[in-house]
Design a protein around this motif. Structure first.
Motif, PDB file in Angstrom:
ATOM      1  N   CYS A 131       0.847  -1.188   0.000  1.00 21.19           N
ATOM      2  CA  CYS A 131       0.000   0.000   0.000  1.00 21.19           C
ATOM      3  C   CYS A 131       0.884   1.239   0.000  1.00 21.19           C
ATOM      4  O   CYS A 131       1.791   1.368   0.826  1.00 21.19           O
ATOM      5  CB  CYS A 131      -0.931   0.035   1.209  1.00 21.19           C
ATOM      6  SG  CYS A 131      -1.934   1.545   1.271  1.00 21.19           S
ATOM      7  N   TYR A 132       0.589   2.119  -0.920  1.00 19.21           N
ATOM      8  CA  TYR A 132       1.291   3.396  -1.018  1.00 19.21           C
ATOM      9  C   TYR A 132       0.391   4.475  -0.435  1.00 19.21           C
ATOM     10  O   TYR A 132      -0.577   4.902  -1.071  1.00 19.21           O
ATOM     11  CB  TYR A 132       1.626   3.707  -2.472  1.00 19.21           C
ATOM     12  CG  TYR A 132       2.591   2.736  -3.124  1.00 19.21           C
ATOM     13  CD1 TYR A 132       3.944   3.044  -3.238  1.00 19.21           C
ATOM     14  CD2 TYR A 132       2.149   1.512  -3.629  1.00 19.21           C
ATOM     15  CE1 TYR A 132       4.837   2.157  -3.840  1.00 19.21           C
ATOM     16  CE2 TYR A 132       3.032   0.619  -4.222  1.00 19.21           C
ATOM     17  CZ  TYR A 132       4.373   0.955  -4.322  1.00 19.21           C
ATOM     18  OH  TYR A 132       5.253   0.070  -4.912  1.00 19.21           O
ATOM     19  N   GLY A 133       0.681   4.892   0.797  1.00 19.16           N
ATOM     20  CA  GLY A 133      -0.093   5.945   1.442  1.00 19.16           C
ATOM     21  C   GLY A 133       0.489   7.295   1.074  1.00 19.16           C
ATOM     22  O   GLY A 133       1.640   7.589   1.408  1.00 19.16           O
ATOM     23  N   VAL A 134      -0.279   8.125   0.396  1.00 22.27           N
ATOM     24  CA  VAL A 134       0.220   9.399  -0.120  1.00 22.27           C
ATOM     25  C   VAL A 134       0.033  10.490   0.930  1.00 22.27           C
ATOM     26  O   VAL A 134      -1.095  10.861   1.266  1.00 22.27           O
ATOM     27  CB  VAL A 134      -0.497   9.771  -1.429  1.00 22.27           C
ATOM     28  CG1 VAL A 134       0.125  11.043  -2.018  1.00 22.27           C
ATOM     29  CG2 VAL A 134      -0.419   8.622  -2.437  1.00 22.27           C
ATOM     30  N   ASP A 135       1.139  10.988   1.431  1.00 26.33           N
ATOM     31  CA  ASP A 135       1.126  12.048   2.455  1.00 26.33           C
ATOM     32  C   ASP A 135       1.184  13.396   1.733  1.00 26.33           C
ATOM     33  O   ASP A 135       2.186  14.096   1.745  1.00 26.33           O
ATOM     34  CB  ASP A 135       2.312  11.864   3.397  1.00 26.33           C
ATOM     35  CG  ASP A 135       2.093  12.525   4.743  1.00 26.33           C
ATOM     36  OD1 ASP A 135       1.179  13.359   4.852  1.00 26.33           O
ATOM     37  OD2 ASP A 135       2.848  12.209   5.685  1.00 26.33           O
ATOM     38  N   TYR A 136       0.092  13.731   1.080  1.00 24.05           N
ATOM     39  CA  TYR A 136       0.041  14.912   0.220  1.00 24.05           C
ATOM     40  C   TYR A 136       0.122  16.205   1.030  1.00 24.05           C
ATOM     41  O   TYR A 136      -0.283  16.265   2.194  1.00 24.05           O
ATOM     42  CB  TYR A 136      -1.234  14.882  -0.633  1.00 24.05           C
ATOM     43  CG  TYR A 136      -2.520  14.694   0.146  1.00 24.05           C
ATOM     44  CD1 TYR A 136      -3.216  15.783   0.682  1.00 24.05           C
ATOM     45  CD2 TYR A 136      -3.065  13.419   0.330  1.00 24.05           C
ATOM     46  CE1 TYR A 136      -4.395  15.606   1.383  1.00 24.05           C
ATOM     47  CE2 TYR A 136      -4.258  13.238   1.030  1.00 24.05           C
ATOM     48  CZ  TYR A 136      -4.911  14.331   1.546  1.00 24.05           C
ATOM     49  OH  TYR A 136      -6.080  14.162   2.248  1.00 24.05           O
ATOM     50  N   ARG A 137       0.634  17.238   0.394  1.00 25.23           N
ATOM     51  CA  ARG A 137       0.736  18.546   1.050  1.00 25.23           C
ATOM     52  C   ARG A 137      -0.655  19.162   1.213  1.00 25.23           C
ATOM     53  O   ARG A 137      -1.557  18.916   0.408  1.00 25.23           O
ATOM     54  CB  ARG A 137       1.611  19.471   0.217  1.00 25.23           C
ATOM     55  CG  ARG A 137       3.094  19.120   0.229  1.00 25.23           C
ATOM     56  CD  ARG A 137       3.855  19.957  -0.784  1.00 25.23           C
ATOM     57  NE  ARG A 137       3.439  19.629  -2.151  1.00 25.23           N
ATOM     58  CZ  ARG A 137       3.718  20.385  -3.222  1.00 25.23           C
ATOM     59  NH1 ARG A 137       4.370  21.529  -3.070  1.00 25.23           N
ATOM     60  NH2 ARG A 137       3.318  20.007  -4.425  1.00 25.23           N
ATOM     61  N   THR A 138      -0.806  19.930   2.272  1.00 25.73           N
ATOM     62  CA  THR A 138      -2.110  20.501   2.612  1.00 25.73           C
ATOM     63  C   THR A 138      -1.978  21.973   2.972  1.00 25.73           C
ATOM     64  O   THR A 138      -0.900  22.455   3.336  1.00 25.73           O
ATOM     65  CB  THR A 138      -2.730  19.747   3.801  1.00 25.73           C
ATOM     66  OG1 THR A 138      -1.814  19.779   4.902  1.00 25.73           O
ATOM     67  CG2 THR A 138      -3.040  18.299   3.441  1.00 25.73           C
ATOM     68  N   PRO A 139      -3.091  22.722   2.890  1.00 21.81           N
ATOM     69  CA  PRO A 139      -3.088  24.111   3.339  1.00 21.81           C
ATOM     70  C   PRO A 139      -3.064  24.183   4.870  1.00 21.81           C
ATOM     71  O   PRO A 139      -3.272  23.151   5.518  1.00 21.81           O
ATOM     72  CB  PRO A 139      -4.416  24.648   2.777  1.00 21.81           C
ATOM     73  CG  PRO A 139      -5.292  23.448   2.664  1.00 21.81           C
ATOM     74  CD  PRO A 139      -4.380  22.305   2.346  1.00 21.81           C
ATOM     75  N   PRO A 140      -2.778  25.319   5.444  1.00 25.11           N
ATOM     76  CA  PRO A 140      -2.648  26.619   4.778  1.00 25.11           C
ATOM     77  C   PRO A 140      -1.322  26.832   4.059  1.00 25.11           C
ATOM     78  O   PRO A 140      -1.218  27.737   3.231  1.00 25.11           O
ATOM     79  CB  PRO A 140      -2.807  27.617   5.931  1.00 25.11           C
ATOM     80  CG  PRO A 140      -2.297  26.887   7.116  1.00 25.11           C
ATOM     81  CD  PRO A 140      -2.715  25.456   6.923  1.00 25.11           C
TER      82      PRO A 140
END
Length: 346
Positions: free
Chosen positions: A137-146
């Motif tokens: 499983c590739y868990g994507v720790d995507y960038r988030t705001p603010p």
């Protein structure tokens, strides 16, 4: 009549917990209300979308709460996990103790209103999916705001998808996400088509946040009835979009061209604030000719009851069944059975 506020006047009343759900599910709902019936989670007031310092403070607090909650749900994981960086996105690669197939992969996008849920919660979530499906499983720790508003999260999602396709055949990949993760899972496929990338074998959308305009019926009918997500996410939606049109397809995939999408699993509950998101997405997929399953659970709030109720275990089993059916056929001796809790027996 052209008055947008005209509708049905509902007398003030208490909405009781139904006897049609398990005792464990009913207890889970009861824990989320005070003795006077008021909703515990309704006390949170989101900062204004232009108050970035306040959002940074809230984000730190909520991320910590997410990590505690996900760890409690995960229990003892049998998967190992390593964090990969330098590929355009941070990815937590979880590998189960016993792989059913080295070539198969699940890409997981975490929830959290497109603001929260990264870091530790994302890492543990990847382990949970690896355990459940018996594949990497590739868990994507995507960038988030603010700090990183749209399109940063979607850019990361596409980078992660490219990374996985470099290592797995598209017919061996299933992509999915819960809530905000469902938004990114669907939006990633729209971006993938824009970039000429192949679609995966399947798509899993769990109470997906696919319409940031929040125009669906359940945003009114399930307001405060959903004890997990009792009110709209207007402020965080505006924070995420950073001035972009909330109805554009890469922000609200419900409004995108869904033709050619892979077979899709959709889930919600009758008390989910995002119920309309889910049923409208299902109808949009069907109109586009996509094979799509819709699973609506009685009295289930956003994200499920939690804590291993029979309903949550049934949902896990249904997801595992759907995912297993997406893979190319295996020899019978290579196919591991799925247990009643939705996990691969190996």
């Amino acid at each position: 009549m052209n008055d947008p506020n005209f509708g049905v006047a509902v007398p003030q009343h208490t909405v009781p917990f139904p006897s049609s759900i398990s005792d464990a599910a009913r207890a889970a709902l009861e824990r989320l209300v005070r003795a006077d019936g008021s909703v515990l989670n309704a006390a949170f007031v989101a900062p204004s979308p232009d108050d970035l310092q306040a959002w940074l403070h809230v984000k730190t607090q909520v991320d910590g709460q997410y990590a505690v909650a996900v760890n409690a749900l995960a229990g003892q994981s049998g998967s190992t996990v390593e964090t990969l960086t330098g590929h355009g996105a941070t990815i937590h690669l979880a590998t189960p103790r016993t792989l059913t197939d080295e070539g198969r992969a699940y890409i997981d996008f975490h929830g959290g209103a497109l603001v929260f849920g990264g870091g530790e919660a994302c890492r543990v979530g990847a382990q949970m999916q690896a355990d459940q499906n018996g594949v990497k499983c590739y868990g994507v720790d995507y960038r988030t705001p603010p700090e990183h508003p749209f399109p940063a999260a979607l850019d990361d999602a596409l980078s992660a998808y490219r990374y996985v396709l470099e290592r797995h055949r598209p017919e061996d990949v299933v992509i999915g996400g819960r809530s905000a993760g469902g938004n990114l899972a669907a939006a990633t496929l729209l971006r993938a088509r824009d970039e000429g990338l192949p679609f995966p074998a399947g798509l899993v959308l769990l109470s997906p946040q696919v319409d940031l305009t929040e125009s669906g019926d359940s945003f009114e009918t399930n307001w405060l009835v959903d004890l997990v997500l009792p009110t709209r996410l207007t402020s965080s939606n505006l924070l995420y979009a950073a001035g972009a049109d909330l109805s554009q397809a890469h922000i609200s995939p419900l409004y995108g061209d869904l033709s050619g999408f892979p077979p899709t699993f959709l889930q919600s509950g009758t008390r989910d604030l995002f119920l309309s998101n889910t049923v409208r997405m299902h109808r949009a997929l069907r109109r586009a000719g996509v094979s799509a399953e819709l699973h609506i659970f009685e009295a289930m709030p956003h994200g499920g009851f939690g804590g291993g109720t029979p309903e949550d275990l049934e949902l896990q089993h249904e997801i595992s069944r759907f995912v297993q059916l997406r893979w190319p056929k295996q020899d019978a001796q290579e196919t591991a059975p799925i247990t009643s809790d939705g996990r691969n027996q190996n």
